[in-house]
Design a protein around this motif. Structure first.
Motif: not given
Length: 151
Positions: A5-8, A30-33, A56-59, A77-79
């Motif tokens: 999850v791109d959580a931010d 996993t939530l990434v933020a 940073v979270a996307d990478a 872009p992440l998608a």
């Protein structure tokens, strides 16, 4: 399948749907933020804190993603990177990203960025509606069911 999850920027109502689905199915999530988030006390839900910074979270998601993993993001872009790496992308409004529609969405995003940089107010996205939440929950359920049957 693991859920990232791109959580931010993920809406709270969508996180709640994800928490319930992860608990119900036992799928790892996993939530990434870059800020600490409250998550349920669960063996299969974790929070990955990354440093502040643009993308940073996307990478980190792209680095850890394995083919077949599901990524929840509104970031086009992440998608695109997720699809390129063999992952599955799902928008918090329930739109499933594909190779075809992600390219079109990138073009629209770039066009809107150009308008905004020239001073034109393009407005922001509408708030997540009840139908958006339902569409998201239905798409998530289909993806999880398909994944669990495959295993």
């Amino acid at each position: 399948m693991k859920i990232w999850v791109d959580a931010d920027a993920c809406p709270v109502v969508i996180k709640e749907i994800l928490f319930r689905a992860a608990e119900r199915t036992g799928v790892e999530m996993t939530l990434v933020a870059n800020t600490t988030l409250r998550i349920p006390d669960s063996n299969n839900i974790e929070m990955l804190l990354v440093p502040f910074g643009s993308d940073v979270a996307d990478a980190e998601i792209v680095k850890l993603l394995k083919p077949g993993d599901l990524v929840i993001t509104a970031d086009i872009p992440l998608a695109a990177e997720v699809i390129e790496k063999g992952g599955i992308g799902l928008n918090p409004r329930g739109e499933l990203y594909t190779e075809d529609n992600v390219r079109a969405r990138l073009n629209i995003r770039d066009f809107m960025d150009n308008l905004r940089s020239s001073g034109i107010d393009t407005g922001g996205p509408a708030a997540i509606s009840k139908s958006d939440r339902q569409l998201f929950a239905n798409q998530l359920d289909k993806l999880l069911t398909r994944s669990l049957r495959a295993n």
